[in-house]
Write a protein that holds these residues in place. Sequence first.
Motif: not given
Length: 113
Positions: A21-26, A48-58, A69-71, A96-100
Amino acid sequence: MTLIQRMTRDDVTPEIERPDPAKVLAGDPVHTTWNLEEVDGLYCGLWQSTPGKWKLTYAEWEYVYIHQGHSVLTDAAGHATHLRAGDSYIIRPGFEGTWEVIETTLKDYVIRT
Protein backbone atom coordinates in the motif's frame (compact mmCIF):
# COMPACT_ATOMS: atom_id res chain seq x y z
CA MET A 1 7.17 -34.24 -15.69
CA THR A 2 7.15 -33.33 -19.34
CA LEU A 3 10.06 -31.36 -20.75
CA ILE A 4 7.74 -29.10 -22.77
CA GLN A 5 5.05 -27.04 -21.08
CA ARG A 6 2.48 -24.76 -22.65
CA MET A 7 2.16 -21.28 -21.12
CA THR A 8 -1.42 -21.50 -19.88
CA ARG A 9 -3.40 -20.68 -16.76
CA ASP A 10 -5.33 -23.96 -17.00
CA ASP A 11 -5.01 -26.21 -13.95
CA VAL A 12 -2.67 -23.76 -12.14
CA THR A 13 -3.69 -22.32 -8.78
CA PRO A 14 -3.04 -18.57 -8.95
CA GLU A 15 -1.51 -16.38 -6.27
CA ILE A 16 -3.55 -13.23 -5.70
CA GLU A 17 -2.02 -10.18 -4.05
CA ARG A 18 -1.83 -6.40 -4.09
CA PRO A 19 1.24 -4.18 -4.18
CA ASP A 20 2.53 -2.76 -0.90
CA PRO A 21 0.00 0.00 0.00
CA ALA A 22 2.90 2.42 0.62
CA LYS A 23 3.84 2.09 -3.08
CA VAL A 24 0.35 2.47 -4.57
CA LEU A 25 -0.18 5.85 -6.23
CA ALA A 26 -3.65 5.29 -7.71
CA GLY A 27 -6.45 2.73 -7.75
CA ASP A 28 -6.55 -0.65 -6.05
CA PRO A 29 -4.59 -2.95 -8.36
CA VAL A 30 -5.01 -6.69 -7.85
CA HIS A 31 -2.23 -8.93 -9.16
CA THR A 32 -2.91 -12.53 -10.13
CA THR A 33 0.11 -14.72 -10.84
CA TRP A 34 0.19 -18.19 -12.36
CA ASN A 35 3.80 -19.23 -11.68
CA LEU A 36 4.64 -22.16 -13.97
CA GLU A 37 8.36 -22.57 -13.34
CA GLU A 38 10.68 -21.77 -10.46
CA VAL A 39 14.19 -23.19 -10.61
CA ASP A 40 17.67 -21.84 -9.83
CA GLY A 41 16.64 -18.16 -9.80
CA LEU A 42 14.47 -18.47 -12.93
CA TYR A 43 10.74 -17.81 -12.73
CA CYS A 44 8.18 -17.84 -15.52
CA GLY A 45 4.45 -17.84 -15.89
CA LEU A 46 1.58 -15.47 -16.44
CA TRP A 47 0.69 -12.33 -14.51
CA GLN A 48 -2.40 -10.17 -14.65
CA SER A 49 -3.19 -6.86 -12.99
CA THR A 50 -6.31 -4.76 -12.74
CA PRO A 51 -6.03 -0.96 -13.16
CA GLY A 52 -3.92 1.09 -10.79
CA LYS A 53 -0.48 2.67 -10.46
CA TRP A 54 2.42 1.84 -8.13
CA LYS A 55 6.11 2.56 -7.62
CA LEU A 56 8.63 -0.19 -8.33
CA THR A 57 12.32 -0.96 -8.49
CA TYR A 58 13.71 -3.90 -10.45
CA ALA A 59 16.57 -5.87 -8.87
CA GLU A 60 16.02 -8.67 -11.40
CA TRP A 61 15.98 -9.07 -15.18
CA GLU A 62 12.57 -9.67 -16.78
CA TYR A 63 11.27 -10.48 -20.24
CA VAL A 64 7.57 -9.72 -20.79
CA TYR A 65 5.11 -10.45 -23.58
CA ILE A 66 1.80 -8.60 -23.35
CA HIS A 67 -1.26 -10.71 -24.26
CA GLN A 68 -3.93 -8.15 -23.51
CA GLY A 69 -4.51 -4.76 -21.99
CA HIS A 70 -2.56 -1.53 -21.80
CA SER A 71 0.06 -0.58 -19.22
CA VAL A 72 2.57 2.26 -19.00
CA LEU A 73 6.04 1.89 -17.47
CA THR A 74 7.50 5.29 -16.60
CA ASP A 75 11.14 5.55 -15.54
CA ALA A 76 12.53 7.89 -12.88
CA ALA A 77 13.35 10.49 -15.57
CA GLY A 78 9.70 10.54 -16.70
CA HIS A 79 10.11 8.56 -19.95
CA ALA A 80 6.91 6.56 -20.56
CA THR A 81 6.82 3.22 -22.39
CA HIS A 82 3.39 1.94 -23.41
CA LEU A 83 2.92 -1.84 -23.30
CA ARG A 84 0.06 -3.20 -25.39
CA ALA A 85 -1.10 -6.58 -26.68
CA GLY A 86 1.55 -8.10 -28.94
CA ASP A 87 4.44 -6.12 -27.42
CA SER A 88 7.48 -7.74 -25.83
CA TYR A 89 10.11 -6.01 -23.70
CA ILE A 90 13.13 -6.62 -21.53
CA ILE A 91 13.23 -4.79 -18.20
CA ARG A 92 16.74 -4.70 -16.79
CA PRO A 93 17.92 -4.58 -13.17
CA GLY A 94 18.07 -1.04 -11.86
CA PHE A 95 14.87 0.18 -13.51
CA GLU A 96 13.03 2.49 -11.12
CA GLY A 97 9.76 4.21 -11.73
CA THR A 98 6.07 3.36 -11.92
CA TRP A 99 3.87 0.72 -13.49
CA GLU A 100 0.41 1.95 -14.40
CA VAL A 101 -2.26 -0.43 -15.64
CA ILE A 102 -4.70 1.51 -17.82
CA GLU A 103 -6.65 -1.58 -18.96
CA THR A 104 -6.38 -4.94 -17.18
CA THR A 105 -3.11 -6.38 -18.45
CA LEU A 106 -2.10 -10.02 -18.92
CA LYS A 107 1.55 -10.85 -19.62
CA ASP A 108 3.91 -13.79 -19.89
CA TYR A 109 7.02 -13.26 -17.82
CA VAL A 110 10.46 -14.77 -17.50
CA ILE A 111 12.43 -13.44 -14.55
CA ARG A 112 16.08 -14.10 -13.77
CA THR A 113 17.31 -13.11 -10.30
